[in-house]
Scaffold this motif. Structure first.
Motif, PDB file in Angstrom:
ATOM      1  N   UNK A  80       0.808  -1.226   0.000  1.00 56.90           N
ATOM      2  CA  UNK A  80       0.000   0.000   0.000  1.00 56.90           C
ATOM      3  C   UNK A  80       0.841   1.276   0.000  1.00 56.90           C
ATOM      4  N   UNK A  81       1.921   1.279   0.767  1.00 58.78           N
ATOM      5  CA  UNK A  81       2.661   2.533   0.931  1.00 58.78           C
ATOM      6  C   UNK A  81       3.973   2.561   0.140  1.00 58.78           C
ATOM      7  N   UNK A 115       4.306   1.681  -3.659  1.00 58.24           N
ATOM      8  CA  UNK A 115       4.409   1.830  -5.124  1.00 58.24           C
ATOM      9  C   UNK A 115       4.916   3.213  -5.557  1.00 58.24           C
ATOM     10  N   UNK A 120      -4.010  -5.692   1.529  1.00 56.50           N
ATOM     11  CA  UNK A 120      -5.056  -5.871   0.532  1.00 56.50           C
ATOM     12  C   UNK A 120      -5.444  -7.296   0.235  1.00 56.50           C
ATOM     13  N   UNK A 167      -2.214  -3.064  -7.055  1.00 54.23           N
ATOM     14  CA  UNK A 167      -1.250  -2.806  -5.984  1.00 54.23           C
ATOM     15  C   UNK A 167      -0.398  -4.038  -5.689  1.00 54.23           C
TER      16      UNK A 167
END
Lengths: 201, 470
Positions: free
Chosen positions: B39-40, B42, B68, B86
């Motif tokens: 999530x943090x 890419x 996810x 993601x």
């Protein structure tokens, strides 16, 4: 990174305490792999009804605070998750500066990286600025002097000098750090002897 | 020659990692370990590519998807294209930059804060970061571990450092002996209830005292995990024999002759006698009782035997207003007793409480009983594939499924509801996670934070009960 020297603007009052980053941007909107597109979901539960319609009179969408570049917030603003999507979302709403009695550490750090100035003032000073914001007065925030001026009031604030230099000059922090590459290499050479188990082969 | 100033454990780890002192308490600090999830990260990898920068030290990183990932039907295509994008990006970035990557089909996959310790990647004395605030978990090993934002993720990937201002030292001492029926979750909730969500802001908390020493490593992880809920940058527990025994033989732990050297190094980390703490809190552990949150902040803690507070209980107008808003969101009146209050859904999992001891704690309450009929869903989500396998080896999965619980695959799941695991609007959830924020477990969902035993008991009874008499 965008520079921050000073800003003069009306301000949005949102003095709720302990506003967490889930309120600023809910997790379900964190699935983007980009840095943009979060503004429309910012403060979702404050701005939208369950059916997706706008909540009447919310401070973020009404005409009263349109164009505000300063957000006046409550104590412990930005607590909770470390998501940088929170300052990304706030920046997309047009804010360059947030004034509150205190900020969560990680959130404040994330703001610096995005050219947003966080100003911590005393509770009574923030209370006065909330009233000024509601009255539609302009507020002047100057990072050089570390002052907030509104009407006849002038408040001074503390700010991390390293962050000040970054914001004033809009520095590329990684580029700056890479100038210390020699020192980083030297540190690693020493650590390979002291704690070799932390290095692979 | 004068004697050296006594140092705290935080002082020692900090000093040991200073690459360059930049004055005013600011330093360029070396980062030993970096956990990366989907999530943090890419945008951070995109930044590297755009600037043509390599990853500075690939051997400092484990990448693993957790936030996810679906917790069932993993053999089927993921119905959410955004999640898929993601997850795909994490794998592609890990491959491109040559990182250790644990994919969704690997038994080692799980929540970053379960995987790091399990693999022996988390070690005493290291600096450890992750783009997730619950990185404080790893402080259980005496590691200086804290959450960072995506720009900082990129900065660490590119430089192995962060420019940081040193936090202040705070010590929370928990005295006495923890009563039966209480676990580490009750300890951390009791602390947050006492000092508030801003109580640790700008500080690193060292936990000390007999209750902390008596906690298992997993209990210490639960404790340190929620340091961030008290606003602290990090939590720390001094490493001891339990720490060393836990680590020995794990994949990333020191091997051969390096083991002894490492243990000697680790033993020297504990705070010196007489070290200065800027803030000291003492909590009587023998007075801790099973706790539950009633509101929308982790500081909104009451004993399960108590009632929901009233705005009139608070003098501070901001707090009164917050209580009023919380009561409105939670949909009950001040004075409602917590015991007997109906629960609609139960979630046992998250980086706070999804390790094998949490599974055992839940199973000990659930064994031979059934989930109450009106519970919409009761879900147990182990923290990693290895936790899942261990639980199955012990037959715990059978206890759960016989009782009517769902037994899922590992991930963050309903802690933050980024995957399909969510609660519906208005539902009251007994949850072993860490945040009861507005909408955290789904829009309009009402979260009550509790220990695994309390969540299990609520699922069986259908309402909150005092697990000490259950």
């Amino acid at each position: 990174m965008e520079k921050f020297v000073s800003v003069t603007s009306i301000a949005t009052p949102f003095p709720r305490v302990n506003v967490d980053t889930d309120i600023i941007i809910p997790a379900k909107h964190l699935k983007s792999i980009k840095r943009t597109g979060f503004g429309e979901h910012a403060f979702e539960t404050v701005r939208y009804n369950a059916d997706g319609s706008k909540i009447e009179g919310n401070v973020f969408d009404g005409p009263k605070y349109k164009g505000a570049k300063i957000l006046i917030a409550g104590d412990n603003f930005g607590c909770g998750s470390s998501r940088e999507h929170a300052p990304w979302a706030i920046a997309e709403l047009g804010y360059r500066c947030i004034i509150a009695p205190s900020f969560a550490d990680i959130f404040a750090g994330n703001c610096v990286k995005n050219g947003i100035l966080t100003v911590a003032l005393k509770q009574e000073e923030v209370d006065a600025l909330v009233l000024a914001a509601e009255a539609g007065h302009e507020i002047h925030v100057n990072l050089n002097d570390q002052t907030v001026v509104c009407q006849n009031a002038k408040y001074e604030f503390d700010y991390n000098p390293a962050h000040k230099e970054m914001l004033l000059n809009g520095l590329d922090e990684i580029g700056q750090t890479l100038q210390a590459q020699g020192a980083i290499k030297g540190y690693e050479d020493k650590q390979k002897l002291m704690t070799p188990w932390l290095f692979r082969g | 020659m004068s004697k050296a100033m006594p140092k705290t454990m935080y002082d020692k780890i900090w000093d040991h990692h200073v690459v360059e002192d930049r004055g005013n308490g600011v330093a360029l600090l070396y980062i030993d370990r970096h956990l990366v999830h989907e999530v943090t990260s890419p945008q951070a990898f995109d930044g590297l590519r755009a600037a043509g920068r390599p990853v500075h030290r690939v051997d400092s990183i484990i990448a693993v998807p957790d936030h996810n990932v679906p917790t069932k039907d993993r053999n089927l295509p993921n119905p959410d294209p955004m999640s898929t994008a993601q997850l795909t990006a994490l794998e592609a970035n890990a491959r491109e930059f040559g990182l250790d990557y644990i994919d969704m089909t690997d038994d080692r996959q799980g929540i970053v804060h379960v995987v790091g310790p399990e693999q022996g990647f988390t070690q005493p004395g290291v600096t450890l970061v992750c783009g997730d605030s619950h990185t404080s978990t790893h402080g259980a090993f005496g590691a200086l571990a804290f959450g960072i934002g995506t720009s900082e993720v990129e900065h660490v990937l590119a430089t192995q450092t962060l420019e940081l201002k040193k936090s202040k030292n705070m010590r929370v001492t928990v005295t006495g002996e923890l009563p039966k029926g209480c676990s580490a979750k009750d300890v951390t909730m009791a602390i947050i209830g006492a000092i508030g969500t801003g109580g640790g802001t700008a500080h690193v908390i060292e936990y000390a005292g007999p209750v902390i020493e008596a906690l298992s490593m997993e209990g210490r992880m639960t404790l340190c995990n929620m340091s961030i809920e008290a606003g602290a940058r990090a939590g720390l527990v001094a490493p001891d024999e339990k720490t060393f025994n836990y680590l020995k033989g794990r994949p990333y732990a020191p091997k051969g002759g390096q083991w002894e050297a490492a243990v000697n190094f680790w033993k020297a980390l504990k705070s010196d006698d007489g070290a200065h703490f800027d803030k000291e809190i003492v909590i009587d552990g023998s007075q801790i009782v099973p706790l539950v949150t009633w509101g929308t902040s982790p500081e909104d803690v009451v004993p399960v035997t108590a009632n929901v507070p009233s705005p009139d209980d608070y003098a501070d107008p901001a707090k009164r207003e917050a209580v009023e808003k919380a009561l409105e969101y939670m949909g009950y009146a001040a004075g409602t007793p917590m015991t007997g209050f109906q629960v609609d859904r139960v979630f046992i999992g998250s980086c706070t409480n999804s390790r094998i001891e949490d599974m055992r704690e839940a199973a000990s309450v659930i064994k031979g009983r059934k989930v109450a009929d009106h519970i919409i869903e009761a879900m147990i989500v182990p923290g990693s594939g290895l936790v899942k396998l261990q639980a199955e080896e012990e037959g715990l999965d059978k206890i759960f499924t016989d009782a009517g619980f769902e037994w899922r695959d590992p991930g963050c799941s309903m802690c933050l509801a980024m995957n399909p695991d969510k609660a519906g609007p208005g539902e009251h959830v007994a949850s072993t996670s860490n945040r009861n924020f507005v909408g955290r477990q789904g829009p309009g969902a009402r979260t009550h934070l509790v220990s695994p035993a309390m969540a299990a008991a609520a699922a069986i009874a259908g309402h909150f009960v005092d697990v000490r008499n259950f």
